[in-house]
Enzyme design. Structure first.
Site, PDB file in Angstrom:
ATOM      1  NE  ARG A  38      10.415 109.501  22.934  1.00 37.17           N
ATOM      2  CZ  ARG A  38      11.006 110.514  23.556  1.00 37.17           C
ATOM      3  NH1 ARG A  38      11.068 110.556  24.880  1.00 37.17           N
ATOM      4  NH2 ARG A  38      11.579 111.476  22.861  1.00 37.17           N
ATOM      5  CE  LYS A  39       1.200 109.144  26.810  1.00 36.24           C
ATOM      6  NZ  LYS A  39       0.571 109.637  27.992  1.00 36.24           N
ATOM      7  CB  THR A  69      22.133  70.245   3.467  1.00 39.85           C
ATOM      8  OG1 THR A  69      22.661  69.044   4.016  1.00 39.85           O
ATOM      9  CG2 THR A  69      23.261  71.165   3.055  1.00 39.85           C
ATOM     10  CB  THR A 120      37.992  79.915  10.712  1.00 36.75           C
ATOM     11  OG1 THR A 120      36.614  79.561  10.622  1.00 36.75           O
ATOM     12  CG2 THR A 120      38.268  81.139   9.864  1.00 36.75           C
ATOM     13  CD  GLU A 143      28.301  77.234  13.506  1.00 33.00           C
ATOM     14  OE1 GLU A 143      28.652  76.929  14.619  1.00 33.00           O
ATOM     15  OE2 GLU A 143      27.660  76.480  12.763  1.00 33.00           O
ATOM     16  CD1 TRP A 164      38.414  84.716  11.805  1.00 33.06           C
ATOM     17  CD2 TRP A 164      38.158  86.208  13.455  1.00 33.06           C
ATOM     18  NE1 TRP A 164      38.731  85.945  11.298  1.00 33.06           N
ATOM     19  CE2 TRP A 164      38.587  86.883  12.300  1.00 33.06           C
ATOM     20  CE3 TRP A 164      37.926  86.941  14.618  1.00 33.06           C
ATOM     21  CZ2 TRP A 164      38.791  88.252  12.272  1.00 33.06           C
ATOM     22  CZ3 TRP A 164      38.142  88.309  14.589  1.00 33.06           C
ATOM     23  CH2 TRP A 164      38.561  88.944  13.433  1.00 33.06           C
ATOM     24  CG  ASP A 210      23.887  69.234   7.264  1.00 35.93           C
ATOM     25  OD1 ASP A 210      23.997  70.333   6.701  1.00 35.93           O
ATOM     26  OD2 ASP A 210      23.996  68.149   6.661  1.00 35.93           O
TER      27      ASP A 210
HETATM   28  C1  FAD Z   1      33.523  86.356  16.545  1.00 36.42           C
HETATM   29  C2  FAD Z   1      33.782  85.188  15.646  1.00 36.42           C
HETATM   30  C3  FAD Z   1      33.759  83.906  16.174  1.00 36.42           C
HETATM   31  C4  FAD Z   1      34.065  82.809  15.370  1.00 36.42           C
HETATM   32  N1  FAD Z   1      34.144  81.552  15.914  1.00 36.42           N
HETATM   33  C5  FAD Z   1      34.661  80.535  15.171  1.00 36.42           C
HETATM   34  C6  FAD Z   1      34.951  79.258  15.777  1.00 36.42           C
HETATM   35  O1  FAD Z   1      34.700  79.031  16.960  1.00 36.42           O
HETATM   36  N2  FAD Z   1      35.541  78.305  15.009  1.00 36.42           N
HETATM   37  C7  FAD Z   1      35.828  78.503  13.689  1.00 36.42           C
HETATM   38  O2  FAD Z   1      36.371  77.595  13.054  1.00 36.42           O
HETATM   39  N3  FAD Z   1      35.551  79.695  13.081  1.00 36.42           N
HETATM   40  C8  FAD Z   1      34.975  80.705  13.795  1.00 36.42           C
HETATM   41  N4  FAD Z   1      34.722  81.924  13.192  1.00 36.42           N
HETATM   42  C9  FAD Z   1      35.076  82.122  11.798  1.00 36.42           C
HETATM   43  C10 FAD Z   1      33.881  82.338  10.877  1.00 36.42           C
HETATM   44  O3  FAD Z   1      33.184  81.144  10.674  1.00 36.42           O
HETATM   45  C11 FAD Z   1      34.431  82.972   9.573  1.00 36.42           C
HETATM   46  O4  FAD Z   1      34.793  84.308   9.906  1.00 36.42           O
HETATM   47  C12 FAD Z   1      33.443  82.954   8.447  1.00 36.42           C
HETATM   48  O5  FAD Z   1      33.247  81.643   7.977  1.00 36.42           O
HETATM   49  C13 FAD Z   1      33.884  83.845   7.256  1.00 36.42           C
HETATM   50  O6  FAD Z   1      35.193  83.613   6.917  1.00 36.42           O
HETATM   51  P1  FAD Z   1      36.202  84.863   6.723  1.00 36.42           P
HETATM   52  O7  FAD Z   1      36.084  85.684   7.947  1.00 36.42           O
HETATM   53  O8  FAD Z   1      37.537  84.316   6.386  1.00 36.42           O
HETATM   54  O9  FAD Z   1      35.602  85.684   5.531  1.00 36.42           O
HETATM   55  P2  FAD Z   1      35.890  85.424   3.962  1.00 36.42           P
HETATM   56  O10 FAD Z   1      35.682  83.980   3.656  1.00 36.42           O
HETATM   57  O11 FAD Z   1      37.185  86.035   3.610  1.00 36.42           O
HETATM   58  O12 FAD Z   1      34.709  86.230   3.312  1.00 36.42           O
HETATM   59  C14 FAD Z   1      34.750  87.646   3.083  1.00 36.42           C
HETATM   60  C15 FAD Z   1      33.470  88.037   2.357  1.00 36.42           C
HETATM   61  O13 FAD Z   1      33.414  87.402   1.070  1.00 36.42           O
HETATM   62  C16 FAD Z   1      32.221  86.655   0.949  1.00 36.42           C
HETATM   63  N5  FAD Z   1      32.486  85.464   0.150  1.00 36.42           N
HETATM   64  C17 FAD Z   1      33.509  84.579   0.299  1.00 36.42           C
HETATM   65  N6  FAD Z   1      33.422  83.615  -0.622  1.00 36.42           N
HETATM   66  C18 FAD Z   1      32.337  83.882  -1.378  1.00 36.42           C
HETATM   67  C19 FAD Z   1      31.709  83.254  -2.498  1.00 36.42           C
HETATM   68  N7  FAD Z   1      32.172  82.121  -3.008  1.00 36.42           N
HETATM   69  N8  FAD Z   1      30.601  83.823  -3.021  1.00 36.42           N
HETATM   70  C20 FAD Z   1      30.081  84.967  -2.487  1.00 36.42           C
HETATM   71  N9  FAD Z   1      30.629  85.611  -1.431  1.00 36.42           N
HETATM   72  C21 FAD Z   1      31.743  85.073  -0.886  1.00 36.42           C
HETATM   73  C22 FAD Z   1      31.789  86.340   2.375  1.00 36.42           C
HETATM   74  O14 FAD Z   1      30.406  86.082   2.460  1.00 36.42           O
HETATM   75  C23 FAD Z   1      32.203  87.604   3.088  1.00 36.42           C
HETATM   76  O15 FAD Z   1      31.205  88.573   2.926  1.00 36.42           O
HETATM   77  C24 FAD Z   1      34.339  83.015  13.989  1.00 36.42           C
HETATM   78  C25 FAD Z   1      34.321  84.312  13.456  1.00 36.42           C
HETATM   79  C26 FAD Z   1      34.060  85.390  14.263  1.00 36.42           C
HETATM   80  C27 FAD Z   1      34.090  86.762  13.663  1.00 36.42           C
END
Ligand code: FAD
Length: 379
Positions: free
Chosen positions: A267-268, A312, A125, A362, A155, A239
Site C-alpha cells: 500500500r502506497k 496453573t 457453563t 475458557e 455456550w 491446565d
Molecule cells: C462462543 C463460545 C463458546 C463457548 N464454548 C464453551 C464450551 O464448549 N463449553 C463450556 O462449558 N463453555 C463454553 N463457553 C462458555 C465460556 O467459557 C463462558 O462464556 C465464560 O467462562 C464466561 O462466562 P459468562 O459468559 O457466564 O460470563 P460471566 O461469568 O457472567 O462474566 C461477565 C463479566 O464479568 C467478569 N467477571 C465475572 N466474575 C468476575 C470476578 N470475580 N472478578 C472480575 N471479573 C469478573 C467476566 O470477566 C466478564 O467480563 C463458550 C462461550 C462462548 C461465547
C-alpha cells in the site's frame, strides 16, 4: 535450554501449515459469512491426525506431547480461529477422560475417536454460571444402577454435532465445588434437548448452543473419578487446555502480523509504501514483540505439562497475555489496513472479531488475572 523445534515437529508443523493454507484459508471467509460448520475440513484434519491431539498412543492416538499440541493448534488457528475452535473443542472434551478416566473408560470413550471420525463437547457453563463455575446447578442424582442428569448448559461448542459429551453437574449444590462431578454422556441419549445455534460475532463456523438434560440416564461406570471429584478434574483439564486456547490466539495474532507486513509493503500513501512511515513501523514492531512474547508463554505453559510440573500460573499468563495481545494485534491490523481493513474483502476484520472470543472462553481475561493473583499472593 533449547528453543528449537525437533525435525519431527518441524515436519508436523509444515504439514499443518499446508493444511491451513490449502484447506482452511480458502473457505474461512465464506464459512464465516454463512455460519457453515466445517465438517469436511474437520474430517480431513482427523484423517491427517491433526485433531484429538491429547489421545495417548496406547489408546490409538498419535501420542503427541502438549508442546506438539500447541504447535498444531497455533498453525491451524493461523488458517482460521473459528474452524480451529471446533477442532479444539474435541480435545477439551477428551482431556477429562485422559486425565481422570480408568483404563476401561479410556478404552470406551477415547479409543473410538481414533478409529472413526467423531465429535465431542465439553459441558461446564450454564446460563446462570460462567466464571463462577463452582456454582453450577445441573444435578447428577443416584438412580441405583445409573446416574440421572437434569439441568441446562449454555455456550456449548460442537453441541449440535456431538457424538459424546462430558457433562459437569453437582450431586449436592450446597457442597459447592466439593459436589461437582463429571459424567460421560453418549450423544443421542434420550432426554438431551439441543437449543438453537447461536448467531455470534466471530467463530461463526463453530457450532455453539445451549443444551437441556431432562432425566438423562447414564450408566454408573460413566462417572469420571468419584462423586465430588469433578471440580479437580475440570481444573486439571484447564491446565492442559489453556495453553491450547492460548496457542489459538497466537496463531490468529501471527496471521494478523503477516497480513499487516504484506499490506504495509504494498500500500502506497504520500508516494511511498506505508511500511516506510515510522508510525506504521512502530505498530508492526509492537505486534511482532507481542507475538513473540505470546509464543514464549504458550510454549512454556505446554512444556511444563510435558515436564510433569504444575503450570496453573503460567497457563493463565499464556491465556491472558496471548488472547489480550491477539485482540490488540488484530485491532491494530484493521487500523493499518485503513478503510480496507474495515471491509470483508480483506481478512483482518474477521481476525479482529475472532480474537474477541479468545479473551472470553475458557476463563475470561479477568478470571485469568484472578488465578494469577491467587498464585502469586500465596507464594
Ligand atoms: C462462543 C463460545 C463458546 C463457548 N464454548 C464453551 C464450551 O464448549 N463449553 C463450556 O462449558 N463453555 C463454553 N463457553 C462458555 C465460556 O467459557 C463462558 O462464556 C465464560 O467462562 C464466561 O462466562 P459468562 O459468559 O457466564 O460470563 P460471566 O461469568 O457472567 O462474566 C461477565 C463479566 O464479568 C467478569 N467477571 C465475572 N466474575 C468476575 C470476578 N470475580 N472478578 C472480575 N471479573 C469478573 C467476566 O470477566 C466478564 O467480563 C463458550 C462461550 C462462548 C461465547
Amino acid at each position: 535450554m533449547n528453543f528449537e523445534l525437533s525435525i519431527e515437529q518441524k515436519e508436523m508443523k509444515d504439514m499443518a501449515m499446508k493444511f491451513s493454507r490449502n484447506e482452511l484459508i480458502p473457505v474461512a471467509q465464506k464459512y464465516d459469512e454463512e455460519g457453515t460448520f466445517p465438517m469436511e475440513e474437520f474430517k480431513k484434519a482427523w484423517e491427517l491426525g491433526l485433531v484429538n491431539t491429547c489421545i495417548p498412543a496406547e489408546y490409538g492416538g498419535a501420542g503427541f506431547s502438549e508442546t506438539d499440541a500447541v504447535m498444531i493448534g497455533e498453525t491451524l488457528a493461523y488458517g482460521c480461529m473459528g474452524i480451529n475452535t471446533s477442532f479444539m473443542a474435541n480435545d477439551l472434551a477428551l482431556l477429562p477422560i485422559k486425565i481422570a478416566g480408568t483404563h476401561e473408560q479410556k478404552e470406551k470413550f477415547l479409543k473410538p475417536f481414533t478409529e472413526e471420525f467423531k465429535i465431542a463437547s465439553f459441558c461446564l457453563t450454564e446460563p446462570g454460571n460462567g466464571s463462577d463455575a463452582a456454582g453450577i446447578k445441573t444435578s447428577i442424582k443416584d438412580g441405583g444402577d445409573h446416574w440421572i442428569i437434569n439441568g441446562e448448559k449454555m455456550w456449548i461448542t460442537n453441541a449440535g454435532y456431538a457424538d459424546q459429551f462430558v457433562v459437569y453437574g453437582t450431586i449436592d449444590p450446597t457442597l459447592k465445588h466439593k459436589g461437582i462431578s463429571a459424567v460421560v454422556v453418549p450423544g443421542g441419549t434420550e432426554g438431551i434437548i439441543l437449543g438453537k445455534k447461536e448467531d455470534k460475532m466471530g467463530h461463526r463456523s463453530s457450532d455453539t448452543r445451549g443444551i437441556r438434560f431432562e432425566n438423562v440416564k447414564v450408566p454408573k461406570e460413566n462417572m469420571l473419578g468419584a462423586p465430588g471429584e469433578g471440580w479437580l478434574i475440570a481444573m486439571k483439564t484447564l491446565d492442559y487446555s489453556r495453553p491450547l486456547v492460548a496457542s489459538a490466539a497466537l496463531g490468529g495474532a501471527q496471521r494478523a502480523l503477516d497480513e499487516s507486513v504484506k499490506y504495509a509493503k504494498e500500500r502506497k500513501q504520500f508516494g511511498v509504501e506505508i511500511a516506510k512511515h515510522q508510525a506504521i513501523q512502530f505498530m508492526i514492531a509492537d505486534m511482532s514483540m507481542k507475538v513473540e512474547a505470546s509464543r514464549l508463554l504458550v510454549y512454556k505453559a505446554a512444556w511444563l505439562v510435558d515436564e510433569g510440573q504444575r503450570n496453573t500460573e503460567i497457563a493463565s499468563y499464556a491465556k491472558a497475555f496471548a488472547s489480550d495481545s491477539c485482540m490488540q494485534i488484530t485491532t491494530d491490523a484493521v487500523q493499518l489496513f485503513g478503510g480496507y481493513g474495515y471491509s470483508k474483502e480483506y481478512p483482518v476484520e474477521k481476525l479482529m472479531r475472532d480474537a474477541k472470543l479468545i479473551q472470553i472462553y475458557e476463563g475470561t481475561s479477568q478470571i485469568q488475572r484472578l488465578v494469577i493473583a491467587r498464585e502469586v499472593l500465596k507464594k
